[in-house]
Structure formats: C-alpha cells, structure tokens
Design a protein around this motif. Structure first.
Motif, PDB file in Angstrom:
ATOM      1  N   CYS A   1      -3.547   9.147  -1.193  1.00 24.90           N
ATOM      2  CA  CYS A   1      -4.035   8.391  -2.341  1.00 24.90           C
ATOM      3  C   CYS A   1      -4.740   9.391  -3.253  1.00 24.90           C
ATOM      4  O   CYS A   1      -5.495  10.230  -2.769  1.00 24.90           O
ATOM      5  CB  CYS A   1      -5.073   7.371  -1.904  1.00 24.90           C
ATOM      6  SG  CYS A   1      -4.447   5.775  -1.432  1.00 24.90           S
ATOM      7  N   VAL A   2      -4.515   9.291  -4.544  1.00 22.19           N
ATOM      8  CA  VAL A   2      -5.193  10.231  -5.435  1.00 22.19           C
ATOM      9  C   VAL A   2      -6.540   9.718  -5.915  1.00 22.19           C
ATOM     10  O   VAL A   2      -7.326  10.466  -6.476  1.00 22.19           O
ATOM     11  CB  VAL A   2      -4.333  10.585  -6.663  1.00 22.19           C
ATOM     12  CG1 VAL A   2      -3.118  11.367  -6.242  1.00 22.19           C
ATOM     13  CG2 VAL A   2      -3.948   9.360  -7.450  1.00 22.19           C
ATOM     14  N   MET A   3      -6.810   8.438  -5.697  1.00 29.63           N
ATOM     15  CA  MET A   3      -8.074   7.877  -6.158  1.00 29.63           C
ATOM     16  C   MET A   3      -9.176   8.144  -5.144  1.00 29.63           C
ATOM     17  O   MET A   3      -8.901   8.411  -3.988  1.00 29.63           O
ATOM     18  CB  MET A   3      -7.940   6.361  -6.315  1.00 29.63           C
ATOM     19  CG  MET A   3      -6.947   5.957  -7.342  1.00 29.63           C
ATOM     20  SD  MET A   3      -7.476   6.503  -8.963  1.00 29.63           S
ATOM     21  CE  MET A   3      -5.924   6.573  -9.800  1.00 29.63           C
TER      22      MET A   3
ATOM     23  N   CYS B   1      -9.505   2.013  -5.598  1.00 30.25           N
ATOM     24  CA  CYS B   1      -8.318   2.005  -6.437  1.00 30.25           C
ATOM     25  C   CYS B   1      -7.904   0.579  -6.808  1.00 30.25           C
ATOM     26  O   CYS B   1      -7.676  -0.247  -5.927  1.00 30.25           O
ATOM     27  CB  CYS B   1      -7.159   2.694  -5.729  1.00 30.25           C
ATOM     28  SG  CYS B   1      -5.699   2.736  -6.789  1.00 30.25           S
TER      29      CYS B   1
ATOM     30  N   LEU C   1      -5.343   0.170  -9.205  1.00 27.77           N
ATOM     31  CA  LEU C   1      -4.068   0.282  -9.928  1.00 27.77           C
ATOM     32  C   LEU C   1      -3.098  -0.798  -9.481  1.00 27.77           C
ATOM     33  O   LEU C   1      -2.426  -1.443 -10.290  1.00 27.77           O
ATOM     34  CB  LEU C   1      -3.443   1.660  -9.681  1.00 27.77           C
ATOM     35  CG  LEU C   1      -4.080   2.842 -10.416  1.00 27.77           C
ATOM     36  CD1 LEU C   1      -3.457   4.147  -9.943  1.00 27.77           C
ATOM     37  CD2 LEU C   1      -3.908   2.681 -11.913  1.00 27.77           C
TER      38      LEU C   1
ATOM     39  N   PRO D   1      -5.720  -2.724  -2.312  1.00 25.82           N
ATOM     40  CA  PRO D   1      -6.083  -2.413  -0.934  1.00 25.82           C
ATOM     41  C   PRO D   1      -7.526  -2.793  -0.603  1.00 25.82           C
ATOM     42  O   PRO D   1      -7.850  -3.081   0.544  1.00 25.82           O
ATOM     43  CB  PRO D   1      -5.927  -0.895  -0.836  1.00 25.82           C
ATOM     44  CG  PRO D   1      -5.140  -0.487  -2.009  1.00 25.82           C
ATOM     45  CD  PRO D   1      -5.356  -1.523  -3.062  1.00 25.82           C
TER      46      PRO D   1
ATOM     47  N   CYS E   1      -1.559  -2.118  -1.158  1.00 21.62           N
ATOM     48  CA  CYS E   1      -1.191  -1.443  -2.398  1.00 21.62           C
ATOM     49  C   CYS E   1       0.311  -1.611  -2.498  1.00 21.62           C
ATOM     50  O   CYS E   1       1.014  -1.366  -1.511  1.00 21.62           O
ATOM     51  CB  CYS E   1      -1.560   0.032  -2.299  1.00 21.62           C
ATOM     52  SG  CYS E   1      -0.808   1.005  -3.603  1.00 21.62           S
TER      53      CYS E   1
ATOM     54  N   THR F   1       4.624   3.207  -6.029  1.00 20.50           N
ATOM     55  CA  THR F   1       3.192   2.967  -6.227  1.00 20.50           C
ATOM     56  C   THR F   1       2.860   3.516  -7.612  1.00 20.50           C
ATOM     57  O   THR F   1       3.483   4.492  -8.058  1.00 20.50           O
ATOM     58  CB  THR F   1       2.320   3.707  -5.184  1.00 20.50           C
ATOM     59  OG1 THR F   1       2.648   5.088  -5.212  1.00 20.50           O
ATOM     60  CG2 THR F   1       2.535   3.170  -3.791  1.00 20.50           C
ATOM     61  N   ILE F   2       1.905   2.920  -8.271  1.00 22.19           N
ATOM     62  CA  ILE F   2       1.633   3.320  -9.657  1.00 22.19           C
ATOM     63  C   ILE F   2       1.210   4.779  -9.744  1.00 22.19           C
ATOM     64  O   ILE F   2       1.641   5.528 -10.610  1.00 22.19           O
ATOM     65  CB  ILE F   2       0.554   2.433 -10.293  1.00 22.19           C
ATOM     66  CG1 ILE F   2       1.106   1.020 -10.448  1.00 22.19           C
ATOM     67  CG2 ILE F   2       0.139   2.968 -11.663  1.00 22.19           C
ATOM     68  CD1 ILE F   2       0.266   0.129 -11.302  1.00 22.19           C
ATOM     69  N   CYS F   3       0.384   5.225  -8.794  1.00 15.59           N
ATOM     70  CA  CYS F   3      -0.147   6.592  -8.913  1.00 15.59           C
ATOM     71  C   CYS F   3       0.954   7.633  -8.807  1.00 15.59           C
ATOM     72  O   CYS F   3       0.785   8.757  -9.252  1.00 15.59           O
ATOM     73  CB  CYS F   3      -1.220   6.845  -7.864  1.00 15.59           C
ATOM     74  SG  CYS F   3      -0.603   6.835  -6.183  1.00 15.59           S
ATOM     75  N   LYS F   4       2.086   7.273  -8.175  1.00 13.95           N
ATOM     76  CA  LYS F   4       3.165   8.255  -8.043  1.00 13.95           C
ATOM     77  C   LYS F   4       4.360   7.898  -8.918  1.00 13.95           C
ATOM     78  O   LYS F   4       5.486   8.331  -8.661  1.00 13.95           O
ATOM     79  CB  LYS F   4       3.567   8.396  -6.584  1.00 13.95           C
ATOM     80  CG  LYS F   4       2.472   9.106  -5.804  1.00 13.95           C
ATOM     81  CD  LYS F   4       2.559   8.872  -4.318  1.00 13.95           C
ATOM     82  CE  LYS F   4       1.244   9.260  -3.671  1.00 13.95           C
ATOM     83  NZ  LYS F   4       0.898   8.413  -2.542  1.00 13.95           N
TER      84      LYS F   4
HETATM   85  S1  SF4 Z   1      -1.970   3.125  -6.248  1.00 12.46           S
HETATM   86 FE1  SF4 Z   1      -2.057   2.834  -4.028  1.00 12.46          FE
HETATM   87  S2  SF4 Z   1      -1.380   4.804  -3.153  1.00 12.46           S
HETATM   88 FE2  SF4 Z   1      -1.951   5.150  -5.283  1.00 12.46          FE
HETATM   89  S3  SF4 Z   1      -4.100   5.820  -5.273  1.00 12.46           S
HETATM   90 FE3  SF4 Z   1      -4.070   3.601  -5.573  1.00 12.46          FE
HETATM   91  S4  SF4 Z   1      -4.238   2.710  -3.484  1.00 12.46           S
HETATM   92 FE4  SF4 Z   1      -3.643   4.870  -3.287  1.00 12.46          FE
END
Ligand code: SF4
Length: 335
Positions: free
Chosen positions: A173-175, A180, A182, A191, A197, A234-237
């Motif tokens: 997870c980058v947060m 998070c 997102l 989550p 998530c 997933t939004i962050c990726k």
């Molecule tokens: S979108 Fe999901 S995988 Fe990405 S940082 Fe947030 S909790 Fe983690």
C-alpha cells in the motif's frame, strides 16, 4: 545469535492455513468473515468453527496461530468488534492483532492472558508511539508500517523492548497504513471500516479482444494491450493520464520481496517476517511460505554466505503483482 526469526504466513481460508503449516510456517494469521478484518473479501476468511479447526491444526504441528481484528469499530454499532475480541480469547489463539485504541484497552483489561500484537493499521513507526502502546496496553509485538528503512528499524530496536514484526513479501500500500480512503471514493467502502480495498463486486474486466480494460466502480483504472499482464485494479496502482502522459501516477504494481536484503533485515533484530496476502490463493501461500522457509534456513546455516537463489526470485516474481518485485522502503531514500 539470538532467537531464529519467525516465518509468518497468511491464511484466507482453512486450505490456505493448512498449506502454510505444511510448507514450513512458524506461525499463521487469519481473520473472521466479517467487517472486523481488513481483508474482508467475499468468499474468504474464517467462521468460528473454521477458526477452531485452523488453530487446532496449527497447534498440532507446533505452529502458532494469530487472529487479526484490525479494522476500526463503527460509530453506530461497535459491538461486533468487542464480541470478536471475546471470541478470539476463548479460541486459544496465540495472539490477537489489533489497531484500535478502544479494542486495545478492552482486550488488555478483559483478557490479560492474550498477547496483543499492534496491527500495522495503527501506523506506529517510532519508539515513543510503540512504547506508549506498551505502557498502556502491554503489547507484546508491533507490526511495523512499510515506511521504514532497515537502518531505521535497527535504530528502533535500540529504543524499544517490544518485539518487531516486518513485512517480507507481498502487495504494497502506498498510503500511510490504515489511512487510505481511495477505495471508498470509488466504491463506498474502504479497508479502514469494512475491511476491503477494491471489493470484487465493484471490479470489472472488460475484454474487447484487442484491449483489456479494468474498472473499479465507474473509474477506468487501466487499459492494457493484448500482451500485457493485467493487474487487479486498485486506484493507487492505476494508470491515469497526467500532463498528457498515461502512466502509473501513484505507484507501479509490484510486490515487496526482501530476499535480496534478508540478512540485513534479520540482523536488524526483528522477530518475525510476515507474508502479506490473505486474499491470495492456497498455491500462493504454499509457494511463498516454502521459499521464505528455505531462504531463512539457508541464512541461518551460513549467514555470511547467504545469497538469494535465482530460482527463489523467479518463483516469487511469477506470483508477484505485475510479475516484478521491489525492496520497497527498506532501501528507499525518500520518506
Ligand atoms: S487503494 Fe488499496 S492498495 Fe492502494 S494504498 Fe489504498 S488501501 Fe492500499
């Protein structure tokens, strides 16, 4: 040399738990099939009876079993979270993994015999924070957020007597952990509260023959060509357009894999190497547990001579996000 570091494996269901035990885990961790668990994906996780059977199987093989209760109680009705603490204590689990202050307080007061591991979701990444939790709730262990370098972990070890657990392999997870939203923005659940998530019900894979598009809710997450490997959205990726370019704006898909720094991580004084992935398959659990077991045993057989084997990296890359890996913040210079 001190106590041998633990290999701690994830279990999203009973078959995965058995696979972890059978492939060399020293300990397993799992959560219940409800919102108390930050991997609350459809079709996964444990009922009370599953938990009893899983703990019995682990203990009969000399393996420890930790129960995860790492989301945050909801304001309108927090009773499920407190009830789950009581149920975990009655099960005879080896530890309970908690993030929320009220649950830490409740568990410490009502079940002092049950060791508490502070969840990564609590985001305790410095000694004063960790020692605060130790002073007030007698935590036995902290699961460190994936934001620290090995040098910082080594320094932390000097400043606390709480055992340190770190992530060794799996999704990133980058947060800041536990913070998070997102996923909530796209699907209404995150989550932190509901334990998911990118819930499967909000995910779509649209195959046009030439392109494969992934969506989360109404948001286009990525648009892949015919020969590209599609990641779970997933939004962050996601691949988004910014400044007229389409790229992974926040984070590349790729799994954490510490094998190339295994000696440094073990020698930093951690007690446990955790594999992420309770949402992954039984064969993922079996493969990662077996490889990490072999790598840890190989390190202890000859610490100065340890080298990660090419076949280990190949096997782990094959099941990594984006089929590639990273050392994450263990070696990153930015914070
Ligand atoms: S979108 Fe999901 S995988 Fe990405 S940082 Fe947030 S909790 Fe983690």
């Amino acid at each position: 040399m001190g106590q041998k570091v633990e290999v701690l494996a994830p279990a999203g269901n009973l078959p995965s738990l058995r696979a972890a035990v059978d492939h060399g885990a020293d300990a397993v961790y799992f959560g219940f099939r409800n919102a108390t668990n930050a991997r609350n994906f459809e079709g996964l996780n444990f009922s009370l009876n599953d938990a009893k059977a899983g703990i019995a199987y682990a203990h009969s093989h000399g393996v420890r079993a930790n129960v995860v209760l790492n989301t945050f109680p909801q304001a309108d009705d927090p009773s499920l979270w407190f009830q789950t603490v009581d149920e975990t204590a009655a099960l005879g689990a080896d530890a309970i993994i908690i993030a929320n202050l009220s649950l830490l307080d409740y568990c410490h007061a009502k079940h002092p015999q049950l060791p508490i591991h502070l969840s990564v979701q609590a985001s305790a990444s410095n000694a004063p924070a960790i020692n605060f939790y130790q002073r007030h709730f007698d935590i036995a262990r902290v699961i460190l957020p994936r934001v620290l370098t090995v040098a910082e972990i080594r320094a932390l070890k000097e400043r606390t007597t709480v055992d340190l657990e770190v992530f060794a392999f799996g999704g990133l997870c980058v947060m800041a952990e536990g913070r998070c939203y997102l996923s909530s923005f796209a699907t209404g659940v995150s989550p932190n509260i509901e334990g998911v998530c990118s819930p499967a019900r909000a995910v779509r894979f649209e195959n046009t023959g030439e392109r494969l598009r992934t969506r989360l809710g109404d948001i286009l997450i990525a648009d892949y060509g015919a020969h590209e490997e599609a990641a779970y959205p997933t939004i962050c990726k996601g691949r988004f357009q910014a400044n007229d370019q389409v790229y992974h704006v926040m984070e590349e898909p790729g799994s954490l894999n510490i094998l190339e720094m295994l000696p440094e991580v073990i020698e930093s004084g951690v007690v446990s190497l955790k594999i992420e992935g309770r949402q992954r398959t039984k064969s993922y659990v079996a493969t990662v547990t077996r490889v990490l077991r072999q790598a840890v045993d190989s390190y202890y057989a000859d610490p100065p001579g340890f080298r990660p084997k090419g076949k280990w990296l190949k096997e782990l890359n094959a099941i990594s996000e984006g089929t590639t890996h990273t050392l994450g913040t263990y070696e990153e210079r930015w914070q």
